[in-house]
Design an enzyme around this catalytic site. Structure first.
Site, short mmCIF file in Angstrom:
data_model
loop_
_atom_site.label_atom_id
_atom_site.label_comp_id
_atom_site.label_asym_id
_atom_site.label_seq_id
_atom_site.Cartn_x
_atom_site.Cartn_y
_atom_site.Cartn_z
N CYS A 333 102.36 -81.64 83.66
CA CYS A 333 103.44 -80.46 84.55
C CYS A 333 103.08 -79.04 83.21
O CYS A 333 102.59 -77.99 83.93
CB CYS A 333 104.78 -80.67 84.67
SG CYS A 333 104.96 -82.80 83.71
N ARG A 362 100.81 -92.44 76.31
CA ARG A 362 102.15 -92.13 75.46
C ARG A 362 101.93 -93.54 74.63
O ARG A 362 101.42 -94.15 75.14
CB ARG A 362 103.04 -92.71 76.97
CG ARG A 362 102.83 -91.11 77.42
CD ARG A 362 104.18 -91.51 79.53
NE ARG A 362 104.12 -90.32 79.70
CZ ARG A 362 104.12 -90.64 81.25
NH1 ARG A 362 104.67 -91.53 81.18
NH2 ARG A 362 104.15 -89.34 82.21
N GLN A 380 95.90 -89.58 85.81
CA GLN A 380 97.39 -89.51 87.48
C GLN A 380 96.90 -88.79 88.62
O GLN A 380 95.57 -87.60 87.81
CB GLN A 380 98.37 -89.29 87.14
CG GLN A 380 99.41 -89.58 86.03
CD GLN A 380 100.69 -89.29 85.56
OE1 GLN A 380 100.32 -88.07 85.50
NE2 GLN A 380 101.91 -89.59 85.60
N ASP A 382 97.64 -86.21 89.29
CA ASP A 382 99.22 -85.41 89.64
C ASP A 382 98.98 -84.26 90.11
O ASP A 382 98.31 -83.22 90.31
CB ASP A 382 98.98 -85.05 87.63
CG ASP A 382 100.57 -85.42 87.51
OD1 ASP A 382 101.15 -85.00 87.81
OD2 ASP A 382 100.63 -85.00 86.08
N HIS A 384 101.04 -80.32 91.34
CA HIS A 384 102.06 -79.75 91.63
C HIS A 384 102.06 -78.95 92.82
O HIS A 384 101.73 -78.06 92.02
CB HIS A 384 102.40 -79.61 90.21
CG HIS A 384 102.66 -80.42 88.77
ND1 HIS A 384 102.06 -80.89 88.31
CD2 HIS A 384 103.73 -80.60 88.94
CE1 HIS A 384 102.27 -81.54 87.86
NE2 HIS A 384 103.67 -82.16 87.72
N LYS A 464 114.76 -86.66 93.21
CA LYS A 464 113.54 -87.05 93.43
C LYS A 464 113.47 -88.72 94.82
O LYS A 464 114.39 -89.18 95.29
CB LYS A 464 112.31 -87.82 92.30
CG LYS A 464 113.19 -89.12 91.67
CD LYS A 464 112.31 -89.49 90.53
CE LYS A 464 113.69 -90.47 89.10
NZ LYS A 464 113.05 -91.40 88.27
N HIS A 510 107.13 -81.61 91.80
CA HIS A 510 105.80 -83.07 90.78
C HIS A 510 105.71 -84.07 91.93
O HIS A 510 106.68 -84.63 92.72
CB HIS A 510 106.84 -83.69 89.59
CG HIS A 510 107.12 -82.71 89.04
ND1 HIS A 510 106.63 -82.48 87.33
CD2 HIS A 510 108.25 -81.93 88.60
CE1 HIS A 510 106.94 -81.62 86.58
NE2 HIS A 510 108.32 -81.27 87.30
#
Length: 639
Positions: A333, A362, A380, A382, A384, A464, A510
């Site tokens: 992000c 991570r 991911q 991912d 946004h 969320k 997200h």
């Protein structure tokens, strides 16, 4: 007089203090026998708990979720009781309830064995059959410390010593065994009938590797024999579907000690990966996402602005170069905001959707790593979305519809929807929280789905939606998410020019559908037990000859098949070995291929192939054109 209000709204009066068990008995003998605990003013208590003032009360039985938790907690104590009976020198430590069961940690002179588990489980059954009463007493902390030290239970004494001195502690006794516990527990051991000890593991005392390694025994417990058997059957099926086992057998990937928590993809596995990624890339294109790519390594100053350097640093991989500190990104992000910040944005540009197949790292603890389901390096899908508050509802509804289609294409029809609302510690105005929560809920309502509320489980900056898959054997996997975040864009200075000519901070949504591609592929492997649908299978067709005389014909078939579909190459192999055809069919069947084509002299002469589908289905002899039509249909319909 004590007035007890029952769940149906009826009120019962008692002349003085009354226990939960006495209320149950006054309602009926069946309820009295079934009662495991009670819920008084929202708190679960023992059936021996005395109610001294007017209170609402629910009688808890094995049919209730709280009742199952009490059964599992009590079974953990039954396990400790049995261990102490069989191994008097063993010391007990902690025994919490976990998903589907419980565990208990012991300090023992020697490691327990699988043979020991069978003996312990038999002893547990004997103790349960005694139907011994489970009773509670309370001691001052220091007296309890001295009591357990006198029993030689030094771990229990250490636990109690960490409790504030002015607090009393509760102990529960069943037969000859007494344990420290807050409770509640079942009224007697006879309520514990349906359990099984599952496995052994090691665990450091208090989770610290500098402390002694303890012996952990895992078990499961259920309200009925049928539920226990269903769970054991599910575990057997899960073991057959284990993605780590299938990953080896199907030559998809491996995990290596040279890179713990990072996946080595083999050619077949990478084919599956590419199938998922390219499918999701098309989803981006079809839904107005602009694909971007951010850097892996970012300066610590960025992570300080986002708050990760202070709050998440232990989980980040960091490095230093030329006296500057950097971190491998644990999420995508911040990079997307930096891309958004390039150039002036107008309200006319919103909503602006960025998507990235972003690799993240991570620093997960070694003990938490699990095949490709829980890793340190992952990618991911991912996305946004930068938008206004007024656009959240439309974006949420559109995303849910999109997610449903994607999951259906991968073979998942059952989705559980949850809205996680504002936590106690949060930022932002109550008005903005109200708008965000309402937009998420209204978006799900517009999609025509039922959803649950998870109170207080939102992030500190916004609510969320969590989208959870239910797989073929009933397990749940939380994959997708839609998360409202007005905070990070403001922290990193994201702005757009509004219709009023002023600068405003956008809201950032997200969103992810498959989440971690590694984990999602692991879920897919287990969902399909390795037999991936034709459109995803790393090898879609194997062409086998019966004798060497058909080898060239098989090569010609394979070459034609590879180029038979527009805009796509079929993944075809040949097996021209001089082996018995039955052996070759068996070997390729074990690799879970969707189709096996066999050619003998008759097929060669007629220009046909004998077609076998997965599951040992004989589809008969077909022309190559008919087979192409068949496999093209399967791929088009994501079969």
């Amino acid at each position: 007089m004590v007035h007890i209000t029952l769940p149906d709204g009826s009120i019962r009066d008692y002349p003085g203090p009354v226990t939960v068990a006495e209320v149950a008995a006054s309602i009926g003998t069946g309820l009295a026998k079934a009662a495991l605990a009670g819920k008084v003013d929202g708190k679960v208590v023992d059936t021996s708990f005395a109610i001294v003032k007017d209170s609402p009360l629910a009688i808890i039985t094995a049919k209730d979720a709280d009742g199952l938790a009490v059964i599992r907690h009590s079974t953990a104590h039954l396990l400790a009781y049995a261990v102490k009976e069989l191994f008097p020198d063993a010391q007990v430590t902690i025994g919490p309830v976990i998903e589907n069961g419980f565990f208990y940690d012991f300090s023992n002179k020697r490691p327990f064995t699988l043979e020991d588990l069978a003996v312990i489980e038999k002893k547990m059954t004997e103790l349960a059959n005694k139907d011994e009463a489970v009773t509670r007493r309370v001691l001052p902390r220091d007296e309890a410390v001295a009591y357990f030290k006198g029993l030689g239970e030094h771990y229990k004494a250490e636990i109690i010593a960490s409790i504030p001195a002015n607090e009393d502690v509760s102990l529960y006794r069943e037969g000859a065994f007494e344990d420290l516990c807050r409770g509640p527990h079942v009224p007697s051991t006879g309520k514990l009938r349906h359990f099984k000890l599952m496995k052994l593991a090691g665990a450091y005392w208090r989770g610290d590797h500098r402390n002694e390694m303890l012996q952990r025994i895992y078990g499961t417990a259920w309200a009925t024999k049928d539920e226990l058997q269903q769970h054991l059957t599910m575990l057997e099926e899960a073991e057959k579907r284990d993605h780590r086992k299938l990953g080896r057998e199907l030559d998809l990937f491996h995990i290596d000690d040279h890179a713990p928590g990072v996946v080595f993809w083999h050619p077949k596995g990478w084919s599956v990966w590419q199938g998922v990624e390219q499918y999701m890339r098309q989803v981006y294109r079809d839904n107005a996402y602009q694909e971007v790519k951010g850097p892996q390594l970012l300066d610590k100053t960025l992570w300080e602005k986002t708050g990760h350097w202070d709050k998440y640093r232990e989980n980040m991989f960091t490095t230093e170069s030329e006296k500057r500190d950097y971190a491998l990104k644990p999420m995508n992000c911040p990079g997307h905001i930096l891309i958004f910040n390039q150039g002036i944005k107008s309200y006319r540009d919103l909503p602006l959707r960025f998507g990235e197949f972003g690799q993240c790292h991570r620093n997960e603890p070694t003990g938490g790593l699990h095949g490709i389901m829980r890793v340190r390096g992952f990618t991911q899908d991912d996305g946004h979305i930068f938008c206004t508050e007024e656009q959240i509802l439309d974006e949420c509804a559109a995303f849910t519809t999109l997610l449903q289609k994607v999951y259906a294409d991968f073979g998942f029809k059952n989705i559980i929807y949850k809205v996680a609302t504002r936590p106690a510690q949060r930022i932002g105005s109550e008005e903005s929280w109200d708008k965000a929560e309402k937009a998420l809920m209204d978006g799900l309502r517009r999609s025509g789905v039922d959803f649950e509320i998870s109170p207080g489980e939102g992030a500190f900056y916004g609510p969320k939606i969590e989208y959870t898959l239910k797989d073929a054997i009933g397990r749940q996997w939380q994959c997708g998410t839609m998360q409202v975040d007005p905070n990070m864009p403001e922290r990193l200075g994201a702005e757009y020019v509004g219709e009023d000519g002023a600068r405003h901070h956008p809201v950032m949504l997200h969103r992810a559908i498959v989440g971690s591609l590694e984990r999602f592929i692991g879920i897919l492997i287990e969902e399909h037990a390795g037999a991936l649908p034709t459109w995803l299978a790393p090898v879609q067709v194997a062409v086998l000859c019966i004798t060497d005389a058909q080898a060239e014909y098989c090569r010609e078939i394979a070459a034609k098949l590879r180029k038979s579909l527009p805009n796509q190459d079929l993944r075809v192999i040949t097996d021209l070995r001089n082996e018995k055809i039955t052996r070759k069919i068996r070997e390729h069947s074990m690799q879970k291929l969707p189709f096996i084509l066999v050619a003998g002299d008759k097929e060669k002469e007629a220009g046909t192939v004998a077609v076998r589908a997965r599951g040992n289905l004989d589809l008969g002899v077909m022309s190559l054109e008919a087979f192409v039509q068949k496999i093209a249909g399967d791929i088009a319909h994501k079969l």
